[in-house]
Design a protein around this motif. Structure first.
Motif, PDB file in Angstrom:
ATOM      1  N   LYS A   1      15.044  52.121 146.001  1.00 35.28           N
ATOM      2  CA  LYS A   1      15.567  52.352 144.653  1.00 35.28           C
ATOM      3  C   LYS A   1      14.383  52.446 143.692  1.00 35.28           C
ATOM      4  O   LYS A   1      13.297  51.934 143.967  1.00 35.28           O
ATOM      5  CB  LYS A   1      16.527  51.257 144.215  1.00 35.28           C
ATOM      6  N   SER A   2      14.570  53.105 142.607  1.00 30.05           N
ATOM      7  CA  SER A   2      13.490  53.323 141.646  1.00 30.05           C
ATOM      8  C   SER A   2      13.067  52.015 140.998  1.00 30.05           C
ATOM      9  O   SER A   2      13.769  51.468 140.166  1.00 30.05           O
ATOM     10  CB  SER A   2      13.934  54.308 140.567  1.00 30.05           C
ATOM     11  N   SER A   3      11.912  51.516 141.411  1.00 31.05           N
ATOM     12  CA  SER A   3      11.398  50.280 140.833  1.00 31.05           C
ATOM     13  C   SER A   3      10.216  50.543 139.900  1.00 31.05           C
ATOM     14  O   SER A   3       9.697  49.632 139.285  1.00 31.05           O
ATOM     15  CB  SER A   3      10.977  49.307 141.930  1.00 31.05           C
ATOM     16  N   VAL A   4       9.806  51.801 139.810  1.00 30.39           N
ATOM     17  CA  VAL A   4       8.656  52.170 138.992  1.00 30.39           C
ATOM     18  C   VAL A   4       9.108  52.844 137.701  1.00 30.39           C
ATOM     19  O   VAL A   4      10.002  53.685 137.706  1.00 30.39           O
ATOM     20  CB  VAL A   4       7.725  53.125 139.767  1.00 30.39           C
ATOM     21  N   VAL A   5       8.449  52.461 136.623  1.00 27.12           N
ATOM     22  CA  VAL A   5       8.617  53.138 135.341  1.00 27.12           C
ATOM     23  C   VAL A   5       7.242  53.623 134.923  1.00 27.12           C
ATOM     24  O   VAL A   5       6.277  52.863 134.936  1.00 27.12           O
ATOM     25  CB  VAL A   5       9.186  52.196 134.257  1.00 27.12           C
ATOM     26  N   VAL A   6       7.142  54.912 134.592  1.00 21.04           N
ATOM     27  CA  VAL A   6       5.906  55.483 134.062  1.00 21.04           C
ATOM     28  C   VAL A   6       6.187  55.840 132.616  1.00 21.04           C
ATOM     29  O   VAL A   6       7.089  56.635 132.327  1.00 21.04           O
ATOM     30  CB  VAL A   6       5.463  56.734 134.855  1.00 21.04           C
ATOM     31  N   PHE A   7       5.431  55.233 131.719  1.00 16.69           N
ATOM     32  CA  PHE A   7       5.589  55.492 130.291  1.00 16.69           C
ATOM     33  C   PHE A   7       4.677  56.654 129.912  1.00 16.69           C
ATOM     34  O   PHE A   7       3.459  56.572 130.067  1.00 16.69           O
ATOM     35  CB  PHE A   7       5.262  54.236 129.484  1.00 16.69           C
ATOM     36  N   LYS A   8       5.264  57.737 129.436  1.00 13.58           N
ATOM     37  CA  LYS A   8       4.527  58.976 129.209  1.00 13.58           C
ATOM     38  C   LYS A   8       3.449  58.847 128.130  1.00 13.58           C
ATOM     39  O   LYS A   8       2.341  59.334 128.320  1.00 13.58           O
ATOM     40  CB  LYS A   8       5.488  60.097 128.840  1.00 13.58           C
ATOM     41  N   GLU A   9       3.753  58.224 127.028  1.00 19.36           N
ATOM     42  CA  GLU A   9       2.787  58.146 125.925  1.00 19.36           C
ATOM     43  C   GLU A   9       1.556  57.335 126.290  1.00 19.36           C
ATOM     44  O   GLU A   9       0.442  57.702 125.954  1.00 19.36           O
ATOM     45  CB  GLU A   9       3.434  57.569 124.674  1.00 19.36           C
ATOM     46  N   SER A  10       1.744  56.222 126.974  1.00 14.74           N
ATOM     47  CA  SER A  10       0.618  55.341 127.290  1.00 14.74           C
ATOM     48  C   SER A  10       0.071  55.564 128.699  1.00 14.74           C
ATOM     49  O   SER A  10      -0.945  54.988 129.055  1.00 14.74           O
ATOM     50  CB  SER A  10       1.040  53.881 127.139  1.00 14.74           C
ATOM     51  N   ASN A  11       0.760  56.396 129.513  1.00 13.33           N
ATOM     52  CA  ASN A  11       0.362  56.632 130.907  1.00 13.33           C
ATOM     53  C   ASN A  11       0.248  55.327 131.694  1.00 13.33           C
ATOM     54  O   ASN A  11      -0.663  55.143 132.482  1.00 13.33           O
ATOM     55  CB  ASN A  11      -0.940  57.418 130.990  1.00 13.33           C
ATOM     56  N   ILE A  12       1.188  54.431 131.455  1.00 11.56           N
ATOM     57  CA  ILE A  12       1.226  53.153 132.167  1.00 11.56           C
ATOM     58  C   ILE A  12       2.236  53.254 133.309  1.00 11.56           C
ATOM     59  O   ILE A  12       3.368  53.677 133.129  1.00 11.56           O
ATOM     60  CB  ILE A  12       1.609  51.993 131.223  1.00 11.56           C
ATOM     61  N   PHE A  13       1.803  52.845 134.504  1.00 16.52           N
ATOM     62  CA  PHE A  13       2.613  52.801 135.716  1.00 16.52           C
ATOM     63  C   PHE A  13       2.956  51.339 135.944  1.00 16.52           C
ATOM     64  O   PHE A  13       2.060  50.505 136.065  1.00 16.52           O
ATOM     65  CB  PHE A  13       1.761  53.354 136.867  1.00 16.52           C
TER      66      PHE A  13
END
Length: 65
Positions: free
Chosen positions: A19-31
């Motif tokens: 299941k999707s456990s990763v979030v990538v925040f586009k503005e900060s490029n945080i994984f």
């Protein structure tokens, strides 16, 4: 992979994930993986995925400029 505008969710490449456990925040490029409890910026993520050292990556980036 699902796109929610300012963030993307996906499977983690560092552990078996169903299941999707990763979030990538586009503005900060945080994984950020909630299962692994890891948080990388873009540079650290690439280093970890590629398995390379700081010096080598810096040289790669410099040679591509």
């Amino acid at each position: 992979m699902k796109d929610y505008g300012n963030r993307v969710t996906c499977l983690c490449p560092f552990h078996f994930d169903n299941k999707s456990s990763v979030v990538v925040f586009k503005e900060s490029n945080i994984f950020n993986c909630s299962a692994c409890n890891i948080k990388y910026n873009y540079y650290d993520f690439i280093k970890e995925i590629e398995g390379i050292s700081d010096t080598k990556k810096i040289m790669e980036i410099a040679n591509n400029i």
